[in-house]
Write a protein that holds these residues in place. Structure first.
Motif, mmCIF file in Angstrom:
data_model
loop_
_atom_site.group_PDB
_atom_site.id
_atom_site.type_symbol
_atom_site.label_atom_id
_atom_site.label_comp_id
_atom_site.label_asym_id
_atom_site.label_seq_id
_atom_site.Cartn_x
_atom_site.Cartn_y
_atom_site.Cartn_z
ATOM 1 N N ALA A 196 20.330 -46.909 28.088
ATOM 2 C CA ALA A 196 19.157 -46.659 28.927
ATOM 3 C C ALA A 196 18.736 -45.196 28.855
ATOM 4 O O ALA A 196 17.534 -44.891 28.743
ATOM 5 N N LEU A 197 19.688 -44.285 28.907
ATOM 6 C CA LEU A 197 19.358 -42.861 28.807
ATOM 7 C C LEU A 197 18.789 -42.513 27.434
ATOM 8 O O LEU A 197 17.858 -41.713 27.326
ATOM 9 N N SER A 198 19.342 -43.112 26.391
ATOM 10 C CA SER A 198 18.826 -42.871 25.039
ATOM 11 C C SER A 198 17.406 -43.401 24.899
ATOM 12 O O SER A 198 16.547 -42.749 24.284
ATOM 13 N N ALA A 199 17.140 -44.569 25.438
ATOM 14 C CA ALA A 199 15.794 -45.144 25.373
ATOM 15 C C ALA A 199 14.796 -44.273 26.142
ATOM 16 O O ALA A 199 13.676 -44.030 25.672
ATOM 17 N N PHE A 252 14.206 -41.098 24.077
ATOM 18 C CA PHE A 252 13.365 -41.402 22.920
ATOM 19 C C PHE A 252 11.913 -41.608 23.342
ATOM 20 O O PHE A 252 10.985 -41.133 22.681
ATOM 21 N N ALA A 253 11.706 -42.319 24.457
ATOM 22 C CA ALA A 253 10.349 -42.552 24.940
ATOM 23 C C ALA A 253 9.682 -41.246 25.353
ATOM 24 O O ALA A 253 8.486 -41.041 25.092
ATOM 25 N N LEU A 254 10.433 -40.351 25.965
ATOM 26 C CA LEU A 254 9.869 -39.053 26.339
ATOM 27 C C LEU A 254 9.569 -38.196 25.114
ATOM 28 O O LEU A 254 8.542 -37.526 25.046
ATOM 29 N N SER A 255 10.461 -38.197 24.150
ATOM 30 C CA SER A 255 10.278 -37.333 22.985
ATOM 31 C C SER A 255 9.163 -37.820 22.054
ATOM 32 O O SER A 255 8.522 -37.014 21.386
ATOM 33 N N THR A 256 8.932 -39.120 21.996
ATOM 34 C CA THR A 256 7.866 -39.631 21.134
ATOM 35 C C THR A 256 6.517 -39.687 21.826
ATOM 36 O O THR A 256 5.511 -39.909 21.167
ATOM 37 N N ILE A 259 6.151 -42.134 27.041
ATOM 38 C CA ILE A 259 6.044 -41.732 28.444
ATOM 39 C C ILE A 259 5.489 -40.316 28.429
ATOM 40 O O ILE A 259 6.095 -39.406 27.867
ATOM 41 N N VAL A 260 4.349 -40.130 29.055
ATOM 42 C CA VAL A 260 3.684 -38.827 29.035
ATOM 43 C C VAL A 260 4.380 -37.898 30.017
ATOM 44 O O VAL A 260 4.653 -38.264 31.160
ATOM 45 N N SER A 261 4.710 -36.699 29.536
ATOM 46 C CA SER A 261 5.347 -35.694 30.377
ATOM 47 C C SER A 261 4.583 -34.386 30.247
ATOM 48 O O SER A 261 3.857 -34.180 29.261
ATOM 49 N N PRO A 262 4.727 -33.490 31.208
ATOM 50 C CA PRO A 262 4.046 -32.191 31.105
ATOM 51 C C PRO A 262 4.470 -31.441 29.844
ATOM 52 O O PRO A 262 5.603 -31.585 29.366
ATOM 53 N N LYS A 263 3.575 -30.645 29.319
ATOM 54 C CA LYS A 263 3.838 -29.930 28.066
ATOM 55 C C LYS A 263 5.035 -28.995 28.186
ATOM 56 O O LYS A 263 5.849 -28.910 27.269
ATOM 57 N N LEU A 264 5.158 -28.314 29.317
ATOM 58 C CA LEU A 264 6.286 -27.409 29.513
ATOM 59 C C LEU A 264 7.613 -28.170 29.438
ATOM 60 O O LEU A 264 8.551 -27.733 28.771
ATOM 61 N N PHE A 265 7.674 -29.326 30.102
ATOM 62 C CA PHE A 265 8.892 -30.137 30.072
ATOM 63 C C PHE A 265 9.175 -30.626 28.660
ATOM 64 O O PHE A 265 10.315 -30.563 28.182
ATOM 65 N N HIS A 266 8.132 -31.095 27.977
ATOM 66 C CA HIS A 266 8.301 -31.652 26.634
ATOM 67 C C HIS A 266 8.731 -30.586 25.623
ATOM 68 O O HIS A 266 9.559 -30.854 24.747
ATOM 69 N N LEU A 292 13.082 -30.698 27.254
ATOM 70 C CA LEU A 292 13.506 -31.943 26.599
ATOM 71 C C LEU A 292 14.398 -31.743 25.371
ATOM 72 O O LEU A 292 15.386 -32.473 25.223
ATOM 73 N N PRO A 293 14.138 -30.745 24.505
ATOM 74 C CA PRO A 293 15.013 -30.594 23.336
ATOM 75 C C PRO A 293 16.462 -30.235 23.677
ATOM 76 O O PRO A 293 17.367 -30.508 22.902
ATOM 77 N N TYR A 294 16.683 -29.640 24.849
ATOM 78 C CA TYR A 294 18.027 -29.195 25.207
ATOM 79 C C TYR A 294 18.793 -30.191 26.076
ATOM 80 O O TYR A 294 19.965 -29.970 26.374
ATOM 81 N N LEU A 295 18.170 -31.270 26.493
ATOM 82 C CA LEU A 295 18.843 -32.241 27.353
ATOM 83 C C LEU A 295 20.092 -32.876 26.724
ATOM 84 O O LEU A 295 21.102 -33.032 27.410
ATOM 85 N N PRO A 296 20.086 -33.260 25.439
ATOM 86 C CA PRO A 296 21.324 -33.831 24.880
ATOM 87 C C PRO A 296 22.491 -32.834 24.900
ATOM 88 O O PRO A 296 23.624 -33.205 25.198
#
Length: 92
Positions: free
Chosen positions: A13-16, A19-23, A26-33, A37-41
């Protein structure tokens, strides 16, 4: 449900979600994206490592001798020595 199944389901579920956030599904704010987001893993990996080391250390610190288990182990050793002595094997 077993613990392994729960863990696998949570990781899936976390991987999905990641993946949805990174692709962009699911739309996220530009700052978050771009910034977070790249450092979460890596953050998740470091957090898991810290938890594992803490759990291991806490188990070592709070280790208590179990008197009844010690006596049970001595009894099993004596039984094993008697068994092997009856078979003609000497244990020194």
């Amino acid at each position: 449900m077993t613990k392994a199944t729960e863990t696998a389901l949570t990781l899936f579920a976390l991987s999905a979600l990641y993946f949805a956030l990174s692709t962009g599904v699911i739309v996220s704010p530009k700052l978050f994206h771009d910034e977070i987001l790249p450092y979460l893993p890596w953050w998740g990996l470091v957090t898991f490592g810290s938890y594992a080391l803490f759990t291991l250390g806490w188990g070592i610190i709070t280790f208590k001798d179990k008197k009844d288990k010690y006596e049970e182990l001595k009894l099993q050793i004596d039984e094993a020595k008697a068994f092997y002595s009856s078979k003609g094997i000497s244990l020194d």
